[in-house]
Design a protein around this motif. Structure first.
Motif, PDB file in Angstrom:
ATOM      1  N   ALA A  87      79.274  58.146  23.565  1.00 13.52           N
ATOM      2  CA  ALA A  87      80.022  56.994  23.076  1.00 13.52           C
ATOM      3  C   ALA A  87      79.137  56.182  22.136  1.00 13.52           C
ATOM      4  CB  ALA A  87      80.477  56.127  24.252  1.00 13.52           C
ATOM      5  N   ALA A  88      79.767  55.291  21.401  1.00 14.25           N
ATOM      6  CA  ALA A  88      79.022  54.493  20.427  1.00 14.25           C
ATOM      7  C   ALA A  88      78.025  53.584  21.142  1.00 14.25           C
ATOM      8  CB  ALA A  88      79.988  53.667  19.597  1.00 14.25           C
ATOM      9  N   ASP A  92      75.522  51.021  16.561  1.00 12.13           N
ATOM     10  CA  ASP A  92      76.429  51.721  15.652  1.00 12.13           C
ATOM     11  C   ASP A  92      77.396  50.743  14.992  1.00 12.13           C
ATOM     12  OD1 ASP A  92      75.326  54.172  16.214  1.00 12.13           O
ATOM     13  OD2 ASP A  92      76.694  54.589  17.861  1.00 12.13           O
ATOM     14  N   ALA A 100      89.020  53.673  13.039  1.00 14.18           N
ATOM     15  CA  ALA A 100      89.547  54.067  14.344  1.00 14.18           C
ATOM     16  C   ALA A 100      90.596  55.164  14.186  1.00 14.18           C
ATOM     17  CB  ALA A 100      90.152  52.861  15.059  1.00 14.18           C
ATOM     18  N   LEU A 103      88.753  58.336  13.529  1.00 10.92           N
ATOM     19  CA  LEU A 103      88.160  58.849  14.762  1.00 10.92           C
ATOM     20  C   LEU A 103      89.217  59.525  15.631  1.00 10.92           C
ATOM     21  CD1 LEU A 103      85.775  55.898  15.639  1.00 10.92           C
ATOM     22  CD2 LEU A 103      85.058  58.277  15.307  1.00 10.92           C
ATOM     23  N   CYS A 125      85.297  61.048  20.296  1.00 10.80           N
ATOM     24  CA  CYS A 125      86.103  60.428  19.232  1.00 10.80           C
ATOM     25  C   CYS A 125      87.268  59.650  19.819  1.00 10.80           C
ATOM     26  CB  CYS A 125      86.621  61.502  18.275  1.00 10.80           C
ATOM     27  SG  CYS A 125      85.352  62.304  17.287  1.00 10.80           S
ATOM     28  N   THR A 127      87.490  58.317  22.750  1.00  9.36           N
ATOM     29  CA  THR A 127      86.996  57.135  23.459  1.00  9.36           C
ATOM     30  C   THR A 127      86.665  56.006  22.492  1.00  9.36           C
ATOM     31  OG1 THR A 127      86.092  58.530  25.226  1.00  9.36           O
ATOM     32  CG2 THR A 127      85.233  56.285  25.043  1.00  9.36           C
ATOM     33  N   ARG A 128      86.008  56.334  21.374  1.00 11.01           N
ATOM     34  CA  ARG A 128      85.643  55.298  20.409  1.00 11.01           C
ATOM     35  C   ARG A 128      86.892  54.710  19.754  1.00 11.01           C
ATOM     36  NH1 ARG A 128      80.771  57.036  16.618  1.00 11.01           N
ATOM     37  NH2 ARG A 128      80.828  54.793  16.224  1.00 11.01           N
ATOM     38  N   ASP A 131      88.527  52.466  22.379  1.00  8.85           N
ATOM     39  CA  ASP A 131      87.797  51.208  22.566  1.00  8.85           C
ATOM     40  C   ASP A 131      88.203  50.184  21.502  1.00  8.85           C
ATOM     41  OD1 ASP A 131      86.451  52.116  24.773  1.00  8.85           O
ATOM     42  OD2 ASP A 131      84.636  52.693  23.678  1.00  8.85           O
ATOM     43  N   TYR A 132      88.391  50.662  20.271  1.00  9.75           N
ATOM     44  CA  TYR A 132      88.804  49.744  19.210  1.00  9.75           C
ATOM     45  C   TYR A 132      90.209  49.211  19.490  1.00  9.75           C
ATOM     46  CZ  TYR A 132      90.532  47.951  14.808  1.00  9.75           C
ATOM     47  OH  TYR A 132      91.097  47.141  13.848  1.00  9.75           O
TER      48      TYR A 132
END
Length: 245
Positions: A87-88, A92, A100, A103, A125, A127-128, A131-132
């Motif tokens: 994860a980021a 980052d 997003a 990703l 990807c 997950t990131r 998260d956004y």
């Protein structure tokens, strides 16, 4: 390449302008062409938008390797790391809505081409992107991440944790909640049959009450698979042959 960088950038910028003004149909069909010239002209922000469009077009036509290339170029232009499975980190760059989406698209393309043991790169990807969407309150997109690609990714990949997080964002007794319960039940079925059955039964009840045939069929299929995995053969047969469960 023998030209001065500034002169070369001018030529690329003029080419990009010509494409936009004289060949909009070509840009629509091949946005990666415009993205290339914009990137070479140093117009990174505009280039990222067209890399994203190119990736989405490739993804829609099942050209997954092309989609990976386009999404990666857009993300690299934003200095967002696209390799690895982690994860980021706090260092980052924080994705914006455009990054997003890239990703999420990259995760879909990777998930469609990777072997099971390579799936963690796709999950990173997802997950990131999630998260956004979680931080910005974009529930629709968060649900889309959680639902893709349903239970075909085993729970050990970490997709189950995303589903649980999204379930906390949506209102109970809604279509979003029912769809997520259906996916959640499929994940739970790998180790907790009673909880899996409860989630799937709730999703099935909603689909039948609202006459949502697509959700009903998906949930029946997942319920039958979970039942047979847990050696409940009679339940699996009943769910497989009865449209009403």
């Amino acid at each position: 390449n023998s030209l001065l960088i500034s002169r070369r950038q001018q030529y690329h910028q003029r080419t990009a302008q010509m494409l936009e003004e004289a060949s909009p149909e070509l840009v629509e069909m091949h946005p990666e062409l415009l993205a290339h010239h914009l990137a070479e002209a140093g117009l990174t922000e505009r280039a990222v938008n067209y890399w994203l469009k190119a990736g989405e077009r490739a993804l829609a036509s099942y050209a997954y390797q092309e989609a990976i290339t386009h999404f990666e170029r857009g993300l690299i232009a934003r200095n967002i790391v696209v390799s690895g499975t982690e994860a980021a980190s706090d260092e980052d760059p924080v994705p914006d809505a455009e990054a997003a989406s890239a990703l999420f698209g990259l995760g879909q393309a990777r998930a469609s081409t990777a072997e099971h043991f390579q799936m963690q790169a796709a999950i990173a990807c997802f997950t990131r992107a999630f998260d956004y969407y979680d931080k910005t309150g974009d529930v629709e997109r968060a649900v889309a991440v959680a639902e893709y690609p349903g239970h075909s990714l085993a729970a050990e990949t970490g997709m189950d944790r995303i589903v649980v997080r999204v379930l906390a964002l949506v209102r109970p007794d809604t279509l979003q909640a029912a769809r997520l319960l259906s996916v959640h039940g499929a994940f739970l079925g790998r180790g907790d049959y009673p909880s899996a059955k409860n989630a799937l039964d709730r999703a099935l009840a909603f689909s039948q009450r609202e006459r949502d045939t697509i959700l009903e069929m998906r949930t029946l299929t997942r319920s039958a698979n979970v039942a047979i995995f847990n050696l409940h053969y009679s339940d699996s047969i009943r769910l497989s042959i009865s449209p009403s469960g």
